[in-house]
Motif scaffolding. Sequence first.
Motif, short mmCIF file in Angstrom:
data_model
loop_
_atom_site.label_atom_id
_atom_site.label_comp_id
_atom_site.label_asym_id
_atom_site.label_seq_id
_atom_site.Cartn_x
_atom_site.Cartn_y
_atom_site.Cartn_z
N ALA A 173 9.73 26.37 10.65
CA ALA A 173 9.89 25.25 9.73
C ALA A 173 10.52 25.80 8.45
O ALA A 173 10.81 26.99 8.36
N LYS A 174 10.73 24.94 7.47
CA LYS A 174 11.38 25.39 6.24
C LYS A 174 10.55 26.42 5.48
O LYS A 174 11.06 27.43 5.04
N SER A 175 9.26 26.16 5.33
CA SER A 175 8.45 27.08 4.54
C SER A 175 7.20 27.58 5.24
O SER A 175 6.57 28.51 4.77
N THR A 224 3.13 31.56 5.75
CA THR A 224 4.30 31.37 4.89
C THR A 224 5.35 32.41 5.30
O THR A 224 5.08 33.29 6.13
N ARG A 225 6.52 32.34 4.72
CA ARG A 225 7.60 33.27 5.06
C ARG A 225 7.20 34.73 4.81
O ARG A 225 7.42 35.59 5.65
N CYS A 261 17.48 27.31 17.25
CA CYS A 261 18.03 26.54 16.14
C CYS A 261 18.74 27.53 15.23
O CYS A 261 18.72 28.73 15.48
N SER A 315 18.11 28.77 12.21
CA SER A 315 17.29 29.82 11.61
C SER A 315 16.65 30.73 12.66
O SER A 315 16.31 31.87 12.37
N ASP A 342 3.16 21.12 14.64
CA ASP A 342 3.64 22.49 14.73
C ASP A 342 2.81 23.31 15.71
O ASP A 342 3.36 24.10 16.49
#
Length: 118
Positions: free
Chosen positions: A11-13, A33-34, A54, A56, A89
């Motif tokens: 996901a984004k974050s 988190t990242r 995808c 990323s 998720d």
Amino acid sequence: MNATTVAVDLAKSVFQLAVADKHWRGIDTQRLTRTQFERWFANHDVGLVVMESCGSAHHWARWLNGLGIDVKLLPAQDIRAYVKRNKTDAVDAAALLEAARSSDIRPVRIKSVEQQAL
């Protein structure tokens, strides 16, 4: 923990992990988190990482390959059949584990930075 396979829903974050043992049984789930994601892979023994293909995912696949971890990218349309209930998720990560066991799904090749730039 001696995990052999980790499914990652990107996901984004936030990254959702589903960890399986050598018998493909789910033994743990993590929401990271990242920064935690990078630290987690640096501190665990992982044989295979499975991700939905995808943009990323190719970046993270190259990064994980740099750590010596095998990565398998699966086409998104093939994963949908393995989602058993409402889409979250955690459910997506579990579906990735199930899909990775299937011999019918052909993995996507990991693209280089140059290939992605095109």
